[in-house]
Design an enzyme around this catalytic site. Structure first.
Site, PDB file in Angstrom:
ATOM      1  N   ASP A 181      44.385  37.819  48.163  1.00 40.15           N
ATOM      2  CA  ASP A 181      43.745  37.998  46.860  1.00 40.15           C
ATOM      3  C   ASP A 181      42.225  38.102  47.027  1.00 40.15           C
ATOM      4  OD1 ASP A 181      42.723  37.642  44.183  1.00 40.15           O
ATOM      5  OD2 ASP A 181      44.658  36.782  43.653  1.00 40.15           O
ATOM      6  N   HIS A 190      45.632  41.141  43.613  1.00 36.74           N
ATOM      7  CA  HIS A 190      45.239  40.048  42.732  1.00 36.74           C
ATOM      8  C   HIS A 190      46.466  39.529  42.007  1.00 36.74           C
ATOM      9  CE1 HIS A 190      42.579  37.568  40.474  1.00 36.74           C
ATOM     10  NE2 HIS A 190      42.633  38.258  39.352  1.00 36.74           N
ATOM     11  N   SER A 242      44.665  34.575  36.901  1.00 36.87           N
ATOM     12  CA  SER A 242      43.238  34.679  37.192  1.00 36.87           C
ATOM     13  C   SER A 242      42.464  33.645  36.363  1.00 36.87           C
ATOM     14  CB  SER A 242      42.768  36.118  36.947  1.00 36.87           C
ATOM     15  OG  SER A 242      41.486  36.340  37.469  1.00 36.87           O
TER      16      SER A 242
END
Length: 515
Positions: free
Chosen positions: A454, A484, A228
């Site tokens: 995602d 995610h 991320s």
């Protein structure tokens, strides 16, 4: 990419970030001649996490005598004045199971946020990386401003309760004034309580900490696993120190070419896509979907729930009520992982009967609130890092002009994601740039893994990152899945490719697709 404070994307860390005891920022006056690259780390048994880190107990050992150890690394508070005051950067590690002749070095993780504590998250997910431990010491850290690394603080627990329950998508002039006042009060509290650190929590300074960490750990190159926001941090590091990049993997990839407005709009589309996938999954099961007859019906009923909550909250977790804002953040939390979809179904079913407790639990996980009502410092750190990084300062008039496009992207999430652009408007520190520079000519190959489903870092960002890193550096790979990130999905194709590169240096063919 900014993660809006009222809808903050806690990435993989939400479940690990609970609270215990308060911790103030630490700093030493170490001015004068010293070589921080020569410092020796003192590794010790890890204490129980602090309040800023999320609380809970000390990390449990992994198999094969996998004891977690913690240490503090000194770094300049201000990298522009490296001989000035220092701060402590908190590290955690577990040693490799390999004999010395098979050990590659340290593999450093950043799990995202920004604002997530790596010191609490790595042990929480440590078993997922046991294969990588066969050749690496697994290492993570609290980035500056986070957890035990000179944490920034803004509002107190009671103020944060009100902050997160307040309407995040104002419908009229009065609600807009209340929203703007709340944002200004939050930012003023950050300046009051953490003003000395706010200029020094940027991603660029965190990347310089990574380079110091590499040297202190004794590695010739930085071997890195970024997830991320951790992909943005890794990209900035690669830009600053391309010749020091070792084997690196970026998973759940931030689009480095987007400004905050473009990033928030992409998230609106991403979460709307994930919501549709959730709805389709529910109605496709053999048993009846308890929250709708068709995917469209599921989405329509959720939209009606949120609209009703705007004027009439329902019972939450006493004494708090479930408001439109907390319900929205609870839904967002569940869309981060397919494993949470059953809890979202249960929470929605309860909410339709007037009980908002499960959705509020999900909301609390996203916002870093523990069962005892204490918050970690992830929200304060998230806003502080984003505002240090992002140059644009948007106005209410700008947001109102952009609302139609955000609403077209997502009926449910468009408004709050648009209004979240005002988070840095009254920030006391100027932002660095419209978007990060991650160009890294000459760096070793970086494996960039994008997930088609995602919600928080939409799939298109992986290609943009691979292109921005440069020819021969960014190697794009696709996972056709939900949630995610890709590695945590346990998909064998993804795991084999990532493990093969990190452990044996086998670079996957660009364009590889896993499903």
């Amino acid at each position: 990419m900014p993660n809006p404070p009222r809808l903050r994307a806690a990435a993989l860390t939400a479940a690990a970030l609970l609270l215990a005891s308060a911790l103030a920022a630490c700093g030493d006056d170490d001015s004068g001649d010293r070589d921080l690259t020569a410092q020796k780390l003192t590794w010790r048994d890890c204490p129980a996490p602090s309040q800023a880190q999320g609380g809970g107990g000390s990390p449990s050992p992994l198999p094969d005598d996998g004891t977690w150890q913690c240490a503090k690394m000194k770094a300049p508070r201000d990298w522009d004045e490296p001989e000035g005051d220092t701060i402590d950067i908190e590290l955690i590690r577990v040693r490799t199971t390999a004999p010395e002749d098979r050990r590659i070095g340290s593999l450093i993780f950043n799990f995202g946020g920004p604002g997530g504590s790596g010191v609490t998250t790595l042990p929480a997910f440590g078993s997922s990386y046991e294969t990588l431990r066969t050749r690496y010491d697994l290492v993570s850290f609290d980035p500056r401003g986070v957890g035990r690394s000179a944490p920034v603080w803004c509002e107190d627990d009671q103020q944060l309760d009100a902050y997160f329950q307040q309407d995040a998508s104002p419908d009229d002039a009065a609600e807009r004034t209340e929203f703007l006042d709340s944002t200004k009060e939050f930012n003023s509290a950050c300046e009051k309580n953490s003003g000395a650190m706010l200029p020094h929590v940027s991603t660029t300074e965190a990347a310089r900490d990574l380079e110091l960490m590499r040297q202190v750990l004794g590695d010739d190159r930085l071997h890195y696993f970024g997830i991320s926001y951790g992909t943005e941090l890794g990209g900035v590091y690669a830009h600053l120190f391309p010749e020091k990049v070792g084997r690196a993997v970026f998973d759940a990839v931030v689009d480095p070419t987007q400004n905050p407005e473009q990033g928030s709009l992409a998230q609106a589309k991403g979460f709307q896509l994930a919501l549709g996938n959730f709805a389709e999954d529910c109605v496709s099961r053999v048993e009846d979907c308890p929250i709708g007859d068709t995917a469209e019906d599921v989405e329509n009923r959720i939209a009606k729930l949120l609209k009703d909550l705007d004027s009439k909250p329902i019972k939450g977790i006493f004494p708090r009520e479930l408001t439109q804002a907390t319900a929205t953040s609870g839904i967002l939390q569940a869309l981060y992982s397919k494993d949470l979809w059953p809890y979202l179904t249960e929470g929605l079913e309860q909410a339709y009967d007037g009980d908002g407790s499960t959705l509020m639990l999900l909301s609390d996980a996203l916002n870093g609130r523990s069962e005892n009502g204490e918050y970690n410092n992830s929200t304060a750190a998230n806003v502080s890092i984003n505002c240090a990084d992002d140059k644009p300062r948007y106005t209410p008039a700008f947001v109102e002009d952009r609302l139609p496009e955000f609403r077209a992207a997502s009926e449910l999430f468009g408004d709050p994601l648009a209004w979240s652009l005002l988070s840095c408007t009254d920030w006391p520190v100027a932002g660095a740039a419209d978007h990060p520079d991650v160009s890294a000519p000459g760096a070793a190959p970086i494996l960039v893994v994008g997930n088609t489903g995602d919600p928080a870092t939409p799939y298109e960002g992986a290609r943009k990152m691979a292109q921005a890193l440069g020819d021969g550096v960014g190697v794009e790979m696709t996972y056709r899945g939900e949630g995610h990130g890709a590695y945590e999905s346990d998909n064998k194709c993804v795991r084999d490719a990532v493990n093969g590169y990190l452990l044996d240096g086998k670079v996957p063919t660009a364009g590889t697709v896993c499903s």
